[in-house]
Design a protein around this motif. Sequence first.
Motif, PDB file in Angstrom:
ATOM      1  N   ASN A 220       0.814  -1.225   0.000  1.00 22.42           N
ATOM      2  CA  ASN A 220       0.000   0.000   0.000  1.00 22.42           C
ATOM      3  C   ASN A 220       0.844   1.271   0.000  1.00 22.42           C
ATOM      4  OD1 ASN A 220      -2.700   0.601  -0.307  1.00 22.42           O
ATOM      5  ND2 ASN A 220      -3.107   0.891   1.878  1.00 22.42           N
ATOM      6  N   ASN A 221       2.054   1.187  -0.574  1.00 24.65           N
ATOM      7  CA  ASN A 221       2.998   2.301  -0.566  1.00 24.65           C
ATOM      8  C   ASN A 221       2.870   3.109  -1.854  1.00 24.65           C
ATOM      9  OD1 ASN A 221       5.885   3.359  -1.378  1.00 24.65           O
ATOM     10  ND2 ASN A 221       5.869   3.231   0.861  1.00 24.65           N
ATOM     11  N   VAL A 222       2.583   4.408  -1.728  1.00 28.53           N
ATOM     12  CA  VAL A 222       2.343   5.252  -2.899  1.00 28.53           C
ATOM     13  C   VAL A 222       3.598   5.451  -3.757  1.00 28.53           C
ATOM     14  CG1 VAL A 222       1.699   7.583  -3.642  1.00 28.53           C
ATOM     15  CG2 VAL A 222       0.336   6.394  -1.925  1.00 28.53           C
ATOM     16  N   PRO A 223       4.774   5.831  -3.191  1.00 26.66           N
ATOM     17  CA  PRO A 223       5.961   5.985  -4.036  1.00 26.66           C
ATOM     18  C   PRO A 223       6.341   4.700  -4.775  1.00 26.66           C
ATOM     19  CG  PRO A 223       6.313   7.040  -1.913  1.00 26.66           C
ATOM     20  CD  PRO A 223       5.034   6.265  -1.793  1.00 26.66           C
ATOM     21  N   GLN A 224       6.185   3.545  -4.132  1.00 30.79           N
ATOM     22  CA  GLN A 224       6.498   2.291  -4.812  1.00 30.79           C
ATOM     23  C   GLN A 224       5.502   2.005  -5.936  1.00 30.79           C
ATOM     24  OE1 GLN A 224       7.233  -1.046  -2.191  1.00 30.79           O
ATOM     25  NE2 GLN A 224       8.487   0.195  -0.813  1.00 30.79           N
ATOM     26  N   ALA A 225       4.268   2.426  -5.750  1.00 31.03           N
ATOM     27  CA  ALA A 225       3.291   2.295  -6.832  1.00 31.03           C
ATOM     28  C   ALA A 225       3.681   3.167  -8.013  1.00 31.03           C
ATOM     29  CB  ALA A 225       1.900   2.675  -6.327  1.00 31.03           C
ATOM     30  N   LEU A 226       4.142   4.383  -7.732  1.00 33.95           N
ATOM     31  CA  LEU A 226       4.629   5.265  -8.795  1.00 33.95           C
ATOM     32  C   LEU A 226       5.766   4.591  -9.558  1.00 33.95           C
ATOM     33  CD1 LEU A 226       4.958   7.931 -10.332  1.00 33.95           C
ATOM     34  CD2 LEU A 226       6.280   8.807  -8.390  1.00 33.95           C
ATOM     35  N   SER A 227       6.718   4.010  -8.836  1.00 31.43           N
ATOM     36  CA  SER A 227       7.830   3.308  -9.491  1.00 31.43           C
ATOM     37  C   SER A 227       7.327   2.179 -10.371  1.00 31.43           C
ATOM     38  CB  SER A 227       8.795   2.742  -8.438  1.00 31.43           C
ATOM     39  OG  SER A 227       9.480   3.764  -7.758  1.00 31.43           O
ATOM     40  N   ALA A 228       6.360   1.418  -9.870  1.00 32.30           N
ATOM     41  CA  ALA A 228       5.828   0.275 -10.619  1.00 32.30           C
ATOM     42  C   ALA A 228       5.166   0.723 -11.917  1.00 32.30           C
ATOM     43  CB  ALA A 228       4.841  -0.505  -9.762  1.00 32.30           C
ATOM     44  N   GLN A 371       1.633  14.971   2.708  1.00 32.73           N
ATOM     45  CA  GLN A 371       0.479  14.278   3.277  1.00 32.73           C
ATOM     46  C   GLN A 371       0.161  13.005   2.497  1.00 32.73           C
ATOM     47  OE1 GLN A 371      -2.540  17.322   3.205  1.00 32.73           O
ATOM     48  NE2 GLN A 371      -1.820  18.242   5.094  1.00 32.73           N
ATOM     49  N   GLU A 372       1.185  12.216   2.322  1.00 35.11           N
ATOM     50  CA  GLU A 372       1.071  11.000   1.511  1.00 35.11           C
ATOM     51  C   GLU A 372       0.061  10.023   2.116  1.00 35.11           C
ATOM     52  OE1 GLU A 372       3.976   7.289   0.996  1.00 35.11           O
ATOM     53  OE2 GLU A 372       4.847   9.207   0.360  1.00 35.11           O
ATOM     54  N   PRO A 373      -1.021   9.697   1.368  1.00 34.68           N
ATOM     55  CA  PRO A 373      -2.024   8.770   1.890  1.00 34.68           C
ATOM     56  C   PRO A 373      -1.615   7.316   1.626  1.00 34.68           C
ATOM     57  CG  PRO A 373      -2.666   9.517  -0.273  1.00 34.68           C
ATOM     58  CD  PRO A 373      -1.339  10.181   0.031  1.00 34.68           C
ATOM     59  N   GLU A 374      -2.445   6.405   2.071  1.00 37.49           N
ATOM     60  CA  GLU A 374      -2.286   5.014   1.680  1.00 37.49           C
ATOM     61  C   GLU A 374      -2.649   4.888   0.199  1.00 37.49           C
ATOM     62  OE1 GLU A 374      -1.178   2.399   3.728  1.00 37.49           O
ATOM     63  OE2 GLU A 374      -0.660   4.122   4.980  1.00 37.49           O
ATOM     64  N   ASP A 376      -4.515   2.775  -1.486  1.00 37.62           N
ATOM     65  CA  ASP A 376      -5.918   2.567  -1.853  1.00 37.62           C
ATOM     66  C   ASP A 376      -6.715   3.881  -1.765  1.00 37.62           C
ATOM     67  OD1 ASP A 376      -5.772   2.704   0.893  1.00 37.62           O
ATOM     68  OD2 ASP A 376      -6.820   0.816   1.263  1.00 37.62           O
ATOM     69  N   LEU A 377      -6.417   4.719  -0.765  1.00 37.54           N
ATOM     70  CA  LEU A 377      -7.097   6.010  -0.663  1.00 37.54           C
ATOM     71  C   LEU A 377      -6.692   6.943  -1.803  1.00 37.54           C
ATOM     72  CD1 LEU A 377      -6.817   6.651   3.190  1.00 37.54           C
ATOM     73  CD2 LEU A 377      -8.783   5.756   1.908  1.00 37.54           C
ATOM     74  N   PHE A 378      -5.408   6.900  -2.150  1.00 39.39           N
ATOM     75  CA  PHE A 378      -4.903   7.720  -3.257  1.00 39.39           C
ATOM     76  C   PHE A 378      -5.570   7.295  -4.563  1.00 39.39           C
ATOM     77  CE2 PHE A 378      -1.629   8.508  -6.564  1.00 39.39           C
ATOM     78  CZ  PHE A 378      -1.515   9.886  -6.425  1.00 39.39           C
ATOM     79  N   ALA A 379      -5.665   5.979  -4.798  1.00 33.55           N
ATOM     80  CA  ALA A 379      -6.298   5.475  -6.016  1.00 33.55           C
ATOM     81  C   ALA A 379      -7.782   5.832  -6.054  1.00 33.55           C
ATOM     82  CB  ALA A 379      -6.115   3.958  -6.109  1.00 33.55           C
ATOM     83  N   ASN A 380      -8.462   5.726  -4.913  1.00 38.19           N
ATOM     84  CA  ASN A 380      -9.882   6.104  -4.857  1.00 38.19           C
ATOM     85  C   ASN A 380     -10.081   7.559  -5.282  1.00 38.19           C
ATOM     86  OD1 ASN A 380     -10.509   3.582  -3.898  1.00 38.19           O
ATOM     87  ND2 ASN A 380     -10.816   4.229  -1.769  1.00 38.19           N
ATOM     88  N   ILE A 425      -6.054  -3.146  -7.302  1.00 38.62           N
ATOM     89  CA  ILE A 425      -6.423  -2.909  -5.904  1.00 38.62           C
ATOM     90  C   ILE A 425      -7.853  -3.390  -5.610  1.00 38.62           C
ATOM     91  CG2 ILE A 425      -6.825  -1.088  -4.181  1.00 38.62           C
ATOM     92  CD1 ILE A 425      -4.661   0.548  -5.573  1.00 38.62           C
ATOM     93  N   TYR A 426      -8.704  -3.435  -6.647  1.00 35.96           N
ATOM     94  CA  TYR A 426     -10.136  -3.590  -6.430  1.00 35.96           C
ATOM     95  C   TYR A 426     -10.631  -4.996  -6.790  1.00 35.96           C
ATOM     96  CZ  TYR A 426      -9.614   1.474  -6.467  1.00 35.96           C
ATOM     97  OH  TYR A 426      -9.203   2.754  -6.198  1.00 35.96           O
ATOM     98  N   PRO A 427     -11.794  -5.401  -6.249  1.00 32.13           N
ATOM     99  CA  PRO A 427     -12.384  -6.700  -6.593  1.00 32.13           C
ATOM    100  C   PRO A 427     -12.661  -6.798  -8.092  1.00 32.13           C
ATOM    101  CG  PRO A 427     -13.485  -5.754  -4.672  1.00 32.13           C
ATOM    102  CD  PRO A 427     -12.595  -4.685  -5.229  1.00 32.13           C
ATOM    103  N   ALA A 428     -12.232  -7.882  -8.698  1.00 34.04           N
ATOM    104  CA  ALA A 428     -12.273  -8.006 -10.156  1.00 34.04           C
ATOM    105  C   ALA A 428     -13.693  -7.955 -10.715  1.00 34.04           C
ATOM    106  CB  ALA A 428     -11.582  -9.299 -10.579  1.00 34.04           C
ATOM    107  N   LYS A 429     -14.635  -8.610 -10.074  1.00 35.80           N
ATOM    108  CA  LYS A 429     -15.984  -8.713 -10.639  1.00 35.80           C
ATOM    109  C   LYS A 429     -16.647  -7.348 -10.751  1.00 35.80           C
ATOM    110  CE  LYS A 429     -20.246 -11.388 -10.216  1.00 35.80           C
ATOM    111  NZ  LYS A 429     -20.966 -12.435  -9.452  1.00 35.80           N
ATOM    112  N   LYS A 430     -16.619  -6.558  -9.675  1.00 37.44           N
ATOM    113  CA  LYS A 430     -17.227  -5.226  -9.703  1.00 37.44           C
ATOM    114  C   LYS A 430     -16.469  -4.301 -10.644  1.00 37.44           C
ATOM    115  CE  LYS A 430     -19.249  -5.224  -5.042  1.00 37.44           C
ATOM    116  NZ  LYS A 430     -19.262  -4.537  -3.725  1.00 37.44           N
TER     117      LYS A 430
END
Length: 494
Positions: A220-228, A371-374, A376-380, A425-430
Motif C-alpha cells: 500500500n505504498n504510494v511511491p512504490q506504486a509510482l515506481s511500478a 500528506q502522503e495517503p495510503e 488505496d485512498l490515493f487510487a480512490n 487494488i479492487y475486486p475483479a468482478k465489480k
Amino acid sequence: MDAEIELKLFIQSQHHDFLKKILNEYPNSTPQGQKKLTNGYFDTDDLQLRRWDMGLRVRGFDNQLEQTIKTAGRVVGGIHSRPEYNVSINQKMPVLSLFPTEIWPVGNDLDSVSRSLKCIFETNFERQTWHIYLNDSLIEVALDVGEIIAQHKIDPICELEFELLAGDTSALIQLAREVAKSVPFRLGKASKAQRGYQLAGKSKPFSIESIDHVCLPKNNNVPQALSAILETALERWQLIENILVTVTNDVERLSVLWGELRRCVRLLRLTLNQFGLLDQHISPLFDHLERALEFVGPLQSCCLLLQDDANMLANISNKAVVCQQLENHINAMSISTQLASIWQHAEYGQLQLALVDLLLTTENGQHQFSQEPELDLFANKLQQASWKRIGKLMPITSAMSSEDYQDVADALDESILVGFAYGEIYPAKKREAFRLPWQDLALGISTLSAYKILRLLSELHQLDIDTWLDNKETSLLFAMEQSRKSALKVPIYW
C-alpha cells in the motif's frame, strides 16, 4: 567481480561525426582512443548458460584475449546492471573452471557444460572511448560501430554506452541528457548478447504480452506504486520499439503496436501529472511526441475497417474499391518508417531519459509527496476525479453526436488508463462490470472515427457510400447512447 552499471543508447550512423565532436569538446573529457574488438559468445546447444541467466563471451583486443561471464542482473529503462567476472586467457575457447566456483548453480555439471560449449554468434566492432569526470563521478563513454554475425546473418551495431567507473549512477543520466540536447537517440534495452541470440535463432522473437493491470506493490505504498507504473510503461515502450524495428509489412500488427506505444506514453504523462511531476521541461516533450503520434488514430481506424476481410464493409456494393482507397490511405502514412522518423527528433530521446531519471530518483526516495495517503485512498481519489470529469463531459441528460463522442475520446482514454494503473487494488468482478461498457464506448468512438475517414475518402474519390455511412452511424450512435446511459448508472467500484 565487477558490478557493471551502464546506460545504453541506440544512435544513427549519420550522427557519428557530430557526436565525436561533442564528446571531444565536453568539459573534463579525455579521449581514450579507438580499439577493434572481436567477441565470440558461447553457450551449449540447449542454451544451458542462458537458462542460468548467464552470458559468456571471449573478447579479443590488442593481441589479448579475455573471457567474461555476466550473471543475473536488471535493466531499468536503459540502465543495465549486471555482475561480471573477467579472466585473461591464451586461447579462443573459454575455460569455465577459471571463474569463481561460487557463481555456478548448486548441482551443476560444469564439466559437461564445458565440453558442450560452442560459439553461437559474434559481435565485431570498433570502439572509441572517452573518460569524462562529472560531479565527482568518472564515466566511460563508448561509441560502438560494427555488426553482429550469426549463421551468415548480419545485424548492425550502432550504440553509445555510458559506463559508471566511479561515483553515482545519476551522473550517467546527467551526462546522457546533456548529449541528448544535440544528438537524437533512443534507449537501448536489448544488449548485444540478446540481439545475437535473436539473430542466431536461439531465442523467441520479441513479443509483448497483454496485461489487464499494472502489478502494484502489496504494501500500500504510494511511491512504490509510482515506481511500478513508471517502470511498467517505460519497459513496455522500449520492448515495443524492439518489435517495431523488425516488423515492416504487417500493417494490422503495426497498428496494434503503435496503439500500445501511445498508450504507454499517455500512461506515463497521466501518472506524472497525478503525482505533480509533470514540469515545464517534461510537458513540452510529451506534447512533441503526441504530435508525432497523430497518425496512430487514423491508422487504427483504417485497420478496424479492414480487419476480418473488411467484414464491416460487407454490405457496400463497391467494397473492393473502398478497401483499396483505405489501403492507399494507410500507405500514405509510411508506417514502416515512422519509428526512424520519430527517432530523428532529439525530443524523443530526451523524454525517455527524463523518464528514466524520474524512475531512478523515485526508487531512491528522492520525491516527497506531501500528506502522503495510503495507496488505496490515493487510487480512490484519482478514480473519483476521473469519474467526475467523464460525468461532466458526458451528462446523462444530454444527447451526444458523433462529433461530441470524438471530442471526449482522449478524456475517456485517460479514465480507462486510471483503471488500468490501479485496477489491481479492487475486486475483479465489480471492477470489470463497471469498466466493460466504457471500453465498448471507446471502441464505438474508434468506429465513428473510422466512418469519418470513410466520409473523407468518399468525398475525395466519389465512392458513393454516404447513404450507407449515414445508416451505419445512426445505428451505432443509437447503441452507444443506450450503452452510455446504462454505464452512467452502474455503481462505482472504488
